[in-house]
Design an enzyme around this catalytic site. Structure first.
Site, mmCIF file in Angstrom:
data_model
loop_
_atom_site.group_PDB
_atom_site.id
_atom_site.type_symbol
_atom_site.label_atom_id
_atom_site.label_comp_id
_atom_site.label_asym_id
_atom_site.label_seq_id
_atom_site.Cartn_x
_atom_site.Cartn_y
_atom_site.Cartn_z
ATOM 1 N N TYR A 16 0.817 -1.211 0.000
ATOM 2 C CA TYR A 16 0.000 0.000 0.000
ATOM 3 C C TYR A 16 0.856 1.268 0.000
ATOM 4 O O TYR A 16 0.462 2.282 -0.584
ATOM 5 C CB TYR A 16 -0.958 -0.011 1.192
ATOM 6 N N SER A 120 2.659 3.406 6.713
ATOM 7 C CA SER A 120 2.176 2.203 6.030
ATOM 8 C C SER A 120 3.053 1.029 6.433
ATOM 9 O O SER A 120 3.656 0.368 5.583
ATOM 10 C CB SER A 120 2.203 2.422 4.511
ATOM 11 N N LEU A 170 -2.650 3.005 7.952
ATOM 12 C CA LEU A 170 -3.403 1.888 7.378
ATOM 13 C C LEU A 170 -3.806 0.928 8.478
ATOM 14 O O LEU A 170 -2.959 0.513 9.268
ATOM 15 C CB LEU A 170 -2.525 1.119 6.370
ATOM 16 N N TYR A 172 -6.782 -2.412 9.715
ATOM 17 C CA TYR A 172 -7.459 -3.609 9.200
ATOM 18 C C TYR A 172 -8.625 -3.950 10.115
ATOM 19 O O TYR A 172 -8.543 -3.785 11.346
ATOM 20 C CB TYR A 172 -6.455 -4.768 9.135
ATOM 21 N N TYR A 182 -5.358 -13.603 12.225
ATOM 22 C CA TYR A 182 -4.650 -12.334 12.353
ATOM 23 C C TYR A 182 -4.245 -12.200 13.815
ATOM 24 O O TYR A 182 -4.850 -11.472 14.588
ATOM 25 C CB TYR A 182 -5.560 -11.193 11.910
ATOM 26 N N LYS A 190 -4.052 -2.988 15.843
ATOM 27 C CA LYS A 190 -4.894 -2.177 14.956
ATOM 28 C C LYS A 190 -5.987 -1.457 15.748
ATOM 29 O O LYS A 190 -6.369 -0.336 15.406
ATOM 30 C CB LYS A 190 -5.490 -3.038 13.843
ATOM 31 N N LEU A 220 -4.850 -7.262 0.421
ATOM 32 C CA LEU A 220 -3.932 -7.067 -0.708
ATOM 33 C C LEU A 220 -2.768 -8.050 -0.558
ATOM 34 O O LEU A 220 -2.243 -8.227 0.538
ATOM 35 C CB LEU A 220 -3.385 -5.625 -0.702
ATOM 36 N N ALA A 224 4.041 -8.214 3.325
ATOM 37 C CA ALA A 224 3.655 -8.417 4.726
ATOM 38 C C ALA A 224 2.468 -9.372 4.827
ATOM 39 O O ALA A 224 2.435 -10.253 5.695
ATOM 40 C CB ALA A 224 3.318 -7.076 5.379
HETATM 41 P P1 NAI Z 1 4.185 -4.088 2.963
HETATM 42 O O1 NAI Z 1 5.035 -5.265 3.201
HETATM 43 O O2 NAI Z 1 4.236 -3.439 1.621
HETATM 44 O O3 NAI Z 1 4.449 -2.927 4.026
HETATM 45 C C1 NAI Z 1 4.867 -3.117 5.332
HETATM 46 C C2 NAI Z 1 6.184 -2.371 5.462
HETATM 47 O O4 NAI Z 1 6.536 -2.227 6.827
HETATM 48 C C3 NAI Z 1 7.350 -3.091 4.798
HETATM 49 O O5 NAI Z 1 7.935 -2.233 3.839
HETATM 50 C C4 NAI Z 1 8.319 -3.346 5.956
HETATM 51 O O6 NAI Z 1 9.661 -3.244 5.545
HETATM 52 C C5 NAI Z 1 7.931 -2.210 6.880
HETATM 53 N N1 NAI Z 1 8.352 -2.365 8.287
HETATM 54 C C6 NAI Z 1 8.170 -3.413 9.115
HETATM 55 N N2 NAI Z 1 8.702 -3.153 10.328
HETATM 56 C C7 NAI Z 1 9.217 -1.904 10.265
HETATM 57 C C8 NAI Z 1 9.907 -1.071 11.189
HETATM 58 N N3 NAI Z 1 10.176 -1.472 12.428
HETATM 59 N N4 NAI Z 1 10.309 0.169 10.775
HETATM 60 C C9 NAI Z 1 10.058 0.584 9.528
HETATM 61 N N5 NAI Z 1 9.409 -0.155 8.608
HETATM 62 C C10 NAI Z 1 8.998 -1.386 8.974
HETATM 63 O O7 NAI Z 1 2.707 -4.571 3.314
HETATM 64 P P2 NAI Z 1 1.283 -3.845 3.332
HETATM 65 O O8 NAI Z 1 0.315 -4.957 3.467
HETATM 66 O O9 NAI Z 1 1.137 -2.918 2.204
HETATM 67 O O10 NAI Z 1 1.284 -3.051 4.698
HETATM 68 C C11 NAI Z 1 1.131 -1.647 4.818
HETATM 69 C C12 NAI Z 1 0.073 -1.324 5.853
HETATM 70 O O11 NAI Z 1 -1.199 -1.753 5.355
HETATM 71 C C13 NAI Z 1 0.266 -2.046 7.192
HETATM 72 O O12 NAI Z 1 -0.084 -1.174 8.255
HETATM 73 C C14 NAI Z 1 -0.749 -3.171 7.100
HETATM 74 O O13 NAI Z 1 -1.155 -3.644 8.368
HETATM 75 C C15 NAI Z 1 -1.867 -2.448 6.381
HETATM 76 N N6 NAI Z 1 -2.912 -3.307 5.814
HETATM 77 C C16 NAI Z 1 -2.615 -4.297 4.916
HETATM 78 C C17 NAI Z 1 -3.609 -5.125 4.398
HETATM 79 C C18 NAI Z 1 -3.277 -6.195 3.401
HETATM 80 O O14 NAI Z 1 -4.131 -7.048 3.124
HETATM 81 N N7 NAI Z 1 -2.091 -6.205 2.815
HETATM 82 C C19 NAI Z 1 -5.027 -4.957 4.799
HETATM 83 C C20 NAI Z 1 -5.252 -3.854 5.716
HETATM 84 C C21 NAI Z 1 -4.232 -3.085 6.214
#
Ligand code: NAI
Length: 286
Positions: A16, A120, A170, A172, A182, A190, A220, A224
């Site tokens: 995202y 994010s 972001l 959930y 989860y 969250k 998505l 992660a």
């Molecule tokens: P993603 O893997 O693209 O993003 C997560 C990012 O967090 C990664 O780039 C990772 O390197 C970074 N990260 C983890 N620990 C960290 C730290 N200590 N310091 C800095 N960066 C750190 O995955 P996604 O799914 O796009 O996640 C983005 C947001 O969207 C998250 O808050 C996730 O919970 C939320 N979200 C995702 C959904 C999905 O189905 N993918 C649904 C609803 C919310």
């Protein structure tokens, strides 16, 4: 004058964060990103080698420019917080100034101010364990990386945010409804993030006229999400049960973030905006 955005949590072109960066860039914003330190090298070298060029294409045919990539670990607020094993870890030793406070200072030094802050990122080391089997450390780690990281980011960036600016995270729906799988305290994290969105909207609104909102996004297939292990099932479930029967694209979440960051949303703060094809409104599977 164009706006400047700092997006924390971009380490590839699947999540995202990347999609939000693109939508903000398409709307004319300058893009800065914060990338998790252990993922920094691969992300930067992939960017440099053109691996993301196809995904960088904006609606007008130009390529999204990322003005600067900052190393970031959002579980540490300042250098005094960093334990010895992380300091000497070779994935961290090659980078510097990656605690939240130092990143905010660097952005201030480099650019002065920002208008848009995006969180994010999330991490829960025990996400695959049910809550009943989650350790105290696992639970607290989920809250530290996924909830307090946002409080800390906003706290440190607020002084350099221009009044009228906007902050977005972001979340959930597992925060408010039972989503088995989860785990590890991620549902709790969250819930905290959503509650904090309201309190921070008040505090940042009164202090600097900054709006604070969170997007409750549908499933998505990000890096992660794949680590949690049930993402394909969640996408299928949404396709079968949501009012809108289509796969959710990251771009739809990106565009919603661009709306929330824009003057079109100038009276919207403290809200949870569902961007999930309407799945949250269903009371029963069909
Ligand atoms: P993603 O893997 O693209 O993003 C997560 C990012 O967090 C990664 O780039 C990772 O390197 C970074 N990260 C983890 N620990 C960290 C730290 N200590 N310091 C800095 N960066 C750190 O995955 P996604 O799914 O796009 O996640 C983005 C947001 O969207 C998250 O808050 C996730 O919970 C939320 N979200 C995702 C959904 C999905 O189905 N993918 C649904 C609803 C919310």
């Amino acid at each position: 004058k164009g706006k400047r955005a700092f997006i924390a949590g971009v380490a590839d072109d699947n999540g995202y964060g990347w999609a939000i960066a693109k939508s903000l860039a398409a709307a004319g914003a300058e893009i800065l990103v914060g990338t998790w330190v252990p993922a920094l090298n691969i992300f930067e070298s992939s960017l440099r080698r053109g691996k993301f060029d196809e995904s960088r294409v904006l609606p007008d045919g130009s390529l999204m420019e990322i003005t600067k990539v900052y190393p970031l670990d959002a579980v540490f607020d300042n250098p005094e917080d960093v334990p010895e094993d992380i300091k000497t870890n070779k994935r961290y030793a090659g980078s510097s100034k990656w605690t939240v406070q130092e990143v905010a200072e660097s952005v201030k030094e480099d650019f002065g101010t920002i208008d848009i802050l995006v969180h994010s990122l999330a991490n829960g080391p025990e996400v695959t364990k049910p809550l009943l089997e989650t350790s105290r450390n696992g639970y607290l780690a989920a809250l530290s990386a996924s909830s307090y990281s946002y409080v800390s980011l906003l706290k440190h960036f607020l002084p350099i945010m221009n009044p009228g600016g906007s902050s977005i995270s972001l979340t959930y729906i597992a925060s408010e409804r039972i989503i088995p799988g989860y785990g590890g305290g991620m549902s709790s994290a969250k819930a905290a993030l959503e509650s904090d969105t309201r309190v921070l909207a008040f505090e940042a609104g009164r202090k600097r006229k900054i709006r604070v909102n969170t997007i409750s996004a549908g499933p998505l297939r990000s890096r992660a999400a794949k680590a949690i292990g049930f993402i394909d099932m969640m996408i299928d479930y949404s396709l079968a049960n949501a009012p809108l029967q289509k796969e959710l694209s990251a771009e739809e979440v990106g565009n919603s973030a661009a709306f929330l960051a824009s003057p079109l949303a100038s009276a919207i703060t403290g809200t949870v905006l569902y961007v999930d094809n309407g799945l949250n409104a269903m009371g029963v599977g069909v």
